[in-house]
Scaffold this motif. Structure first.
Motif, mmCIF file in Angstrom:
data_model
loop_
_atom_site.group_PDB
_atom_site.id
_atom_site.type_symbol
_atom_site.label_atom_id
_atom_site.label_comp_id
_atom_site.label_asym_id
_atom_site.label_seq_id
_atom_site.Cartn_x
_atom_site.Cartn_y
_atom_site.Cartn_z
ATOM 1 N N ALA A 232 50.222 26.944 29.009
ATOM 2 C CA ALA A 232 50.693 28.196 28.065
ATOM 3 C C ALA A 232 49.923 28.911 27.353
ATOM 4 C CB ALA A 232 51.575 27.420 27.504
ATOM 5 N N PHE A 233 48.970 28.269 26.891
ATOM 6 C CA PHE A 233 48.376 28.384 25.942
ATOM 7 C C PHE A 233 46.838 29.017 26.545
ATOM 8 C CE2 PHE A 233 43.694 28.679 23.942
ATOM 9 C CZ PHE A 233 43.639 29.215 22.572
ATOM 10 N N ALA A 234 46.287 28.254 27.818
ATOM 11 C CA ALA A 234 45.398 29.318 29.393
ATOM 12 C C ALA A 234 46.154 30.798 29.499
ATOM 13 C CB ALA A 234 44.850 28.612 29.874
ATOM 14 N N PHE A 235 47.441 30.555 29.227
ATOM 15 C CA PHE A 235 47.838 32.100 29.763
ATOM 16 C C PHE A 235 48.130 32.869 29.467
ATOM 17 C CE2 PHE A 235 52.268 34.220 30.702
ATOM 18 C CZ PHE A 235 51.628 34.461 32.149
ATOM 19 N N ALA A 236 47.750 32.694 28.386
ATOM 20 C CA ALA A 236 48.015 33.415 26.683
ATOM 21 C C ALA A 236 46.923 33.989 26.818
ATOM 22 C CB ALA A 236 48.469 33.035 25.497
ATOM 23 N N VAL A 237 46.048 33.068 26.470
ATOM 24 C CA VAL A 237 44.510 34.140 26.759
ATOM 25 C C VAL A 237 44.073 34.655 27.616
ATOM 26 C CG1 VAL A 237 42.354 33.012 25.928
ATOM 27 C CG2 VAL A 237 43.883 31.997 25.136
ATOM 28 N N LEU A 238 44.754 34.765 28.786
ATOM 29 C CA LEU A 238 44.032 35.237 30.306
ATOM 30 C C LEU A 238 44.408 36.539 30.118
ATOM 31 C CD1 LEU A 238 43.509 32.258 32.439
ATOM 32 C CD2 LEU A 238 41.995 33.626 31.655
ATOM 33 N N ASN A 239 45.716 36.258 29.385
ATOM 34 C CA ASN A 239 46.725 37.754 29.449
ATOM 35 C C ASN A 239 47.550 38.423 27.817
ATOM 36 O OD1 ASN A 239 47.353 37.899 32.671
ATOM 37 N ND2 ASN A 239 48.123 35.350 32.501
ATOM 38 N N ARG A 240 46.106 38.396 27.879
ATOM 39 C CA ARG A 240 46.199 38.813 26.480
ATOM 40 C C ARG A 240 46.988 40.067 26.220
ATOM 41 N NH1 ARG A 240 41.148 36.989 27.071
ATOM 42 N NH2 ARG A 240 39.690 38.225 26.338
ATOM 43 N N ARG A 241 45.953 40.831 27.067
ATOM 44 C CA ARG A 241 46.390 42.857 27.294
ATOM 45 C C ARG A 241 47.179 42.454 27.502
ATOM 46 N NH1 ARG A 241 39.907 44.118 29.151
ATOM 47 N NH2 ARG A 241 39.143 43.397 28.278
ATOM 48 N N HIS A 242 48.526 42.136 28.636
ATOM 49 C CA HIS A 242 49.654 42.714 28.938
ATOM 50 C C HIS A 242 50.953 41.557 28.060
ATOM 51 C CE1 HIS A 242 47.259 43.675 32.764
ATOM 52 N NE2 HIS A 242 46.339 42.688 32.515
ATOM 53 N N LEU A 243 50.459 40.606 27.102
ATOM 54 C CA LEU A 243 51.424 40.125 26.531
ATOM 55 C C LEU A 243 51.678 41.010 25.365
ATOM 56 C CD1 LEU A 243 51.030 36.680 27.058
ATOM 57 C CD2 LEU A 243 52.413 37.506 28.582
ATOM 58 N N PRO A 378 39.841 37.851 40.205
ATOM 59 C CA PRO A 378 40.429 37.391 39.108
ATOM 60 C C PRO A 378 41.754 36.485 39.303
ATOM 61 C CG PRO A 378 39.515 39.680 39.818
ATOM 62 C CD PRO A 378 39.443 38.757 40.256
ATOM 63 N N GLY A 379 42.906 36.962 40.353
ATOM 64 C CA GLY A 379 43.769 36.534 40.422
ATOM 65 C C GLY A 379 43.637 35.067 41.089
ATOM 66 N N GLU A 380 42.259 34.562 41.666
ATOM 67 C CA GLU A 380 42.116 32.994 42.704
ATOM 68 C C GLU A 380 41.592 32.136 41.188
ATOM 69 O OE1 GLU A 380 41.888 35.350 44.594
ATOM 70 O OE2 GLU A 380 43.381 34.721 45.309
ATOM 71 N N ARG A 381 40.963 32.454 40.130
ATOM 72 C CA ARG A 381 40.089 32.675 39.114
ATOM 73 C C ARG A 381 40.943 32.088 37.557
ATOM 74 N NH1 ARG A 381 35.063 33.098 36.302
ATOM 75 N NH2 ARG A 381 33.977 31.711 37.942
ATOM 76 N N LYS A 382 42.495 32.899 37.896
ATOM 77 C CA LYS A 382 43.182 32.118 37.092
ATOM 78 C C LYS A 382 44.281 31.450 37.332
ATOM 79 C CE LYS A 382 44.005 37.245 35.048
ATOM 80 N NZ LYS A 382 44.250 38.330 35.075
ATOM 81 N N LEU A 383 44.408 31.612 38.630
ATOM 82 C CA LEU A 383 45.166 30.110 39.337
ATOM 83 C C LEU A 383 43.887 28.565 38.814
ATOM 84 C CD1 LEU A 383 46.472 30.913 42.324
ATOM 85 C CD2 LEU A 383 47.695 31.199 40.095
ATOM 86 N N MET A 384 42.679 28.459 39.517
ATOM 87 C CA MET A 384 41.840 27.620 39.148
ATOM 88 C C MET A 384 41.557 27.041 37.748
ATOM 89 S SD MET A 384 39.969 25.671 41.077
ATOM 90 C CE MET A 384 39.529 26.405 42.435
ATOM 91 N N ALA A 385 42.308 28.185 36.659
ATOM 92 C CA ALA A 385 41.984 28.231 35.387
ATOM 93 C C ALA A 385 43.148 27.117 34.904
ATOM 94 C CB ALA A 385 41.760 29.615 34.506
ATOM 95 N N TYR A 386 44.594 27.525 35.519
ATOM 96 C CA TYR A 386 44.963 26.607 35.322
ATOM 97 C C TYR A 386 45.564 25.266 35.887
ATOM 98 C CZ TYR A 386 47.190 31.538 33.733
ATOM 99 O OH TYR A 386 47.060 32.843 34.070
ATOM 100 N N TYR A 387 44.791 25.737 37.049
ATOM 101 C CA TYR A 387 44.778 24.115 37.754
ATOM 102 C C TYR A 387 44.099 23.025 36.838
ATOM 103 C CZ TYR A 387 43.585 20.004 41.178
ATOM 104 O OH TYR A 387 43.812 19.047 41.821
ATOM 105 N N LEU A 388 42.362 23.427 36.334
ATOM 106 C CA LEU A 388 41.793 22.723 35.734
ATOM 107 C C LEU A 388 42.367 22.651 34.235
ATOM 108 C CD1 LEU A 388 38.509 24.666 36.445
ATOM 109 C CD2 LEU A 388 39.159 22.441 37.683
#
Length: 431
Positions: A232-243, A378-388
């Motif tokens: 959830a923290f990674a999601f917020a950081v990666l999408n800070r411009r959209h949230l 970019p899409g796959e990089r974010k998914l990989m970030a969540y997985y890692l």
């Protein structure tokens, strides 16, 4: 219109050769087998490996061997074999050591099977569909019986005595792995797709909510519940411009609901057990620690033994073939109630103890290589970030290479997300 997050399509040139149409269904069926059946998984792994050998012989995509993800896995396998040889292990023992890390070989062997976007979509749909079915089933069982289908908490026979005992036994056995990092990828991958493609949001929000409920209401996977907060923290950081604005308010409300579930639901007791069990183990004397018989005390005991092995040989390790004997020799107290199986349930400590700092660095290099190869997407990089973000903390309490169920899942996820980069590498080599 697909509701599956991301098309996983590469903008690269066409592939140097066309994959047969049966590759997609084969891998989709294998993915479902990994989720629901050990015996079928082993059979399908042989078939998938045979198909991969045939594709390597037919297409000869040798340029893939230069890809960082593949060569990092192969170099680690080579170090495993070399370290065993230096320890004077017999050839059979060397092969057994390599076989225990065979998911690394699968990553290299199966890579050509993931060169087509259609194949990646087939695997993605099968995996997401299977995990959605798992979430529905576990929530249904919990609603009907008040019990969580999880090992050590309930007997499969007690859950569903209507002729479905084999299925329930498989569900109970696989629940920890299915409620692991891959479930978090589905949750946050779906939410990421909602951010990137709002027109597809209805089913994806439902999917994310379903899997989140399963994680916090009908799962005892404490490491994944903590991993949810990391993701959830990674999601917020990666999408800070959209949230911002309404989106931020909705996100905050969803987090509040999840935290309420964690505070009032079964997850509260699970997380409290981690704190209480760890505190009791730390404060107890060595003799008293051996008498404790909880999941937390067992893991801390395993880590204590594994730490001694690391201290003895920090740079090159004991070798994989010698690790078990060394572990059991240190863990020789006959009064200890902890199981004596030689697995510290911590992949960092296991790799460090058996292969040394050299092996641990090579192991982490495979994950770094997987992360770097998604840089152009970019899409796959974010998914990989969540997985890692989910995997790296989990490795402190579980295994995602040596244990075969999470190992197969790990292989599929890495190849799925690295697929566009592998396709681009194959296209460059085919010119």
């Amino acid at each position: 219109m697909s509701v599956i997050p991301y098309d996983l399509e590469s903008p690269a040139a066409p592939m140097p050769a066309r994959l047969p149409q049966w590759v997609g269904p084969l891998l989709a069926f294998f993915t479902l087998a990994v989720l629901f059946s050990t015996a079928l998984t082993n059979i399908m792994a042989v078939l998938v490996s045979a198909a991969a050998v045939w594709i390597w012989a037919r297409m000869r995509p040798l340029q893939l061997l230069k890809h960082p993800l593949l060569w990092s896995c192969l170099v680690l396998v080579g170090w495993i074999a070399l370290r065993d040889a230096l320890a004077a292990a017999a050839p059979q023992q060397v092969l057994q050591s390599v076989a225990s890390f065979r998911t690394l070989l699968f990553i290299a062997l199966w890579a050509p099977l993931f060169l087509a976007p259609q194949v990646r979509q087939a695997v993605l749909k099968a995996g997401v569909g299977g995990l959605a079915a798992f979430a529905l089933l576990t929530l249904s069982v919990f609603a009907l019986t008040g019990q969580m289908p999880y090992p050590g908490y309930v007997s499969p026979d007690a859950l569903w005595p209507l002729g479905l005992d084999p299925m329930m036994a498989s569900l109970v056995k696989r629940a920890p792995n299915l409620a692991g990092p891959v479930l978090l990828v589905v949750i946050f991958g779906s939410l990421q797709h909602v951010i990137d493609h709002p027109q597809r949001r209805r089913w994806l929000i439902l999917l994310a909510a379903l899997c989140t409920l399963a994680l916090f209401v009908s799962s005892m996977r404490r490491s994944s519940q903590l991993g949810f907060l990391v993701c959830a923290f990674a999601f917020a950081v990666l999408n800070r411009r959209h949230l911002k604005g309404r989106t931020a308010m909705v996100g905050a409300a969803c987090i509040a609901v999840v935290l309420t579930l964690a505070a009032l639901g079964p997850a509260r007791h699970a997380l409290q057990r981690v704190v209480d069990g760890s505190e009791q183990f730390i404060l107890a004397s060595p003799q008293e620690r051996n008498k404790q018989q909880t999941s937390e005390s067992e893991r801390l005991h395993f880590w204590t033994v594994a730490q001694q092995i690391v201290i003895e040989s920090p740079w090159v390790g004991t070798s994989v073939s010698s690790y078990l004997g060394r572990y059991l020799k240190i863990d020789s107290d006959p009064t200890s109630l902890a199981p004596r199986h030689g697995n510290p349930h911590n992949e960092y400590l296991y790799v460090w103890g058996s292969l040394g700092a050299v092996g641990l660095a090579l192991y982490l290099l495979t994950l770094v290589s997987a992360w770097r190869c998604t840089g152009g997407h970019p899409g796959e990089r974010k998914l990989m970030a969540y997985y890692l973000a989910a995997v790296l903390p989990n490795l402190a309490a579980n295994s995602y290479v040596v244990d075969m169920v999470p190992g197969h899942v790990h292989t599929l996820v890495l190849l799925l997300l690295a697929g566009p980069a592998l396709q681009a590498a194959a296209a460059r080599g085919g010119r």
